[in-house]
Design an enzyme around this catalytic site. Structure first.
Site, PDB file in Angstrom:
ATOM      1  N   MET A   1       0.022   2.007  -2.640  1.00  0.00           N
ATOM      2  CA  MET A   1       0.857   3.266  -2.885  1.00  0.00           C
ATOM      3  C   MET A   1       0.398   3.524  -4.569  1.00  0.00           C
ATOM      4  SD  MET A   1       4.253   3.125  -1.261  1.00  0.00           S
ATOM      5  CE  MET A   1       4.602   1.283  -1.513  1.00  0.00           C
TER       6      MET A   1
ATOM      7  N   ASP B   1       6.187   7.027  12.227  1.00  0.00           N
ATOM      8  CA  ASP B   1       5.770   7.392  10.740  1.00  0.00           C
ATOM      9  C   ASP B   1       4.406   7.987  10.787  1.00  0.00           C
ATOM     10  OD1 ASP B   1       7.789   6.536   9.090  1.00  0.00           O
ATOM     11  OD2 ASP B   1       7.026   4.475   8.788  1.00  0.00           O
TER      12      ASP B   1
ATOM     13  N   LYS C   1       6.355  10.608   6.472  1.00  0.00           N
ATOM     14  CA  LYS C   1       6.513  11.049   5.356  1.00  0.00           C
ATOM     15  C   LYS C   1       4.819  11.086   4.559  1.00  0.00           C
ATOM     16  CE  LYS C   1      10.354   8.303   4.689  1.00  0.00           C
ATOM     17  NZ  LYS C   1      10.865   6.961   4.013  1.00  0.00           N
TER      18      LYS C   1
HETATM   19  N1  SAH Z   1       4.357  -1.542   5.667  1.00  0.00           N
HETATM   20  C1  SAH Z   1       3.035  -1.097   5.328  1.00  0.00           C
HETATM   21  C2  SAH Z   1       2.980  -0.620   3.801  1.00  0.00           C
HETATM   22  C3  SAH Z   1       3.626   0.724   3.746  1.00  0.00           C
HETATM   23  S1  SAH Z   1       3.495   1.335   1.907  1.00  0.00           S
HETATM   24  C4  SAH Z   1       1.981  -2.654   5.372  1.00  0.00           C
HETATM   25  O1  SAH Z   1       2.482  -3.501   5.738  1.00  0.00           O
HETATM   26  O2  SAH Z   1       0.908  -1.971   5.482  1.00  0.00           O
HETATM   27  C5  SAH Z   1       2.271   2.545   2.313  1.00  0.00           C
HETATM   28  C6  SAH Z   1       0.798   2.023   1.504  1.00  0.00           C
HETATM   29  O3  SAH Z   1       0.184   1.171   2.516  1.00  0.00           O
HETATM   30  C7  SAH Z   1      -0.291   3.177   1.479  1.00  0.00           C
HETATM   31  O4  SAH Z   1       0.132   3.975   0.250  1.00  0.00           O
HETATM   32  C8  SAH Z   1      -1.662   2.229   1.213  1.00  0.00           C
HETATM   33  O5  SAH Z   1      -1.376   1.860  -0.160  1.00  0.00           O
HETATM   34  C9  SAH Z   1      -1.191   1.272   2.189  1.00  0.00           C
HETATM   35  N2  SAH Z   1      -1.880   1.354   3.774  1.00  0.00           N
HETATM   36  C10 SAH Z   1      -1.353   1.408   4.726  1.00  0.00           C
HETATM   37  N3  SAH Z   1      -2.241   1.727   5.815  1.00  0.00           N
HETATM   38  C11 SAH Z   1      -3.404   1.638   4.995  1.00  0.00           C
HETATM   39  C12 SAH Z   1      -4.662   1.927   5.643  1.00  0.00           C
HETATM   40  N4  SAH Z   1      -4.983   2.063   6.891  1.00  0.00           N
HETATM   41  N5  SAH Z   1      -5.827   1.950   4.968  1.00  0.00           N
HETATM   42  C13 SAH Z   1      -5.310   1.836   3.306  1.00  0.00           C
HETATM   43  N6  SAH Z   1      -4.213   1.731   2.970  1.00  0.00           N
HETATM   44  C14 SAH Z   1      -3.213   1.683   3.764  1.00  0.00           C
END
Ligand code: SAH
Length: 276
Positions: A181, A47, A70
């Site tokens: 998100m 990803d 994505k």
């Molecule tokens: N499975 C992931 C979430 C996927 S949805 C998890 O458990 O973290 C994607 C969202 O995750 C992004 O839009 C943001 O809101 C958040 N996100 C993921 N990594 C991030 C990071 N390093 N810094 C800030 N937001 C993050």
């Protein structure tokens, strides 16, 4: 940890799929199991979020890397295509690592990929990852729960409707709301919250690119959050934390956050590395 251990192709008829949580970014925030499975993989389906660049660079060149990353608004591969891809590689006898940002089961569509594997008779396992839900606020020194301040937290995908449960969480000063998100949806969320009578002074923090060199923390309040976001050019990926734990003075004196090199120096070093 080493990339792929010298591992010869095996002759299993059916391979397997591991849905691997990659954590928020740094390779050392991945589990030992995640690293081991990567070192054993034939195919890595990656990803955009998570520890992609650093980890993928370290893979043995024989490992096939497929980027299905994505970007919001630019879907390069549909979920059906990803499901088919991982299943087909596994049915061809390969060990597939589906590397995902954070944890596979937190807004990661890991459940759908798992169902696709089960339906196709492909062995599948889930390897938990450090989710941005907790780790990204924490990178800003924000605990999602804190004795005497917040005793519960509510996690929501900002792209969805602002539900009763989210409004209830926002109304309760002892609950932390964590929005993933939520960059585009922020004005809509703020509007719904204010219309519901939630105090505009409710502390709110943006944590962009948590645990990466681009990390930026902005503290504001619910009422002015959409304006602040516009003023700073809030951008993905970001976690929005709403609640008393986001208050600037929660820890006094301020905790010593992990020291990081000034960006400029790192950029210079990278440039020199690229030239060498
Ligand atoms: N499975 C992931 C979430 C996927 S949805 C998890 O458990 O973290 C994607 C969202 O995750 C992004 O839009 C943001 O809101 C958040 N996100 C993921 N990594 C991030 C990071 N390093 N810094 C800030 N937001 C993050």
């Amino acid at each position: 940890m080493t990339a792929r251990a010298a591992r010869e192709p095996h002759d299993a008829v059916v391979g397997r799929v591991d849905l691997v949580g990659g954590g928020p970014g740094p390779a050392d925030l991945m589990t030992v199991r995640a690293h081991r499975l990567l070192s054993e993989a034939d195919v890595v389906v990656a990803d955009r979020l998570g520890p992609t660049a650093e980890v993928l660079r370290a893979l043995d060149p024989r490992v096939q890397v497929i980027d299905v990353g994505k970007r919001p608004g630019h879907h390069t591969a549909t979920q059906d295509e990803i499901n088919r891809l991982i299943v087909d590689h596994a049915l061809a006898g390969r060990r597939v690592v589906r590397l995902k940002g954070g944890d596979p089961f937190v807004f990661g569509r890991g459940g759908e990929e798992m169902l696709a594997c089960i339906a196709a008779g492909v062995p599948v396992a889930v390897i938990p990852g450090v989710s941005s839900v907790i780790s990204v606020p924490q990178a800003a020194g924000i605990p999602v729960t804190h004795r005497g301040t917040a005793s519960a937290f509510h996690v929501v995908n900002g792209q969805g409707a602002v539900t009763e449960s989210t409004l209830a969480a926002l109304s309760d000063p002892t609950v932390t709301t964590v929005v993933l998100m939520g960059v585009t949806a922020l004005p809509r969320i703020v509007e719904a919250a204010l219309a519901h009578g939630i105090p505009p002074e409710r502390p709110l923090a943006f944590v962009e690119s948590g645990h990466t060199r681009r990390q930026r923390i902005t503290r504001t309040e619910l009422g002015g959050a959409a304006e602040t976001a516009g003023a700073i050019g809030l951008s993905n990926p970001a976690v929005i934390v709403i609640g008393e734990v986001a208050r600037a003075g929660l820890f006094l004196p301020e905790p010593a956050l992990p020291a990081r090199e000034p960006l400029e120096i790192l950029e210079i070093l990278e440039t020199l590395e690229a030239l060498a």
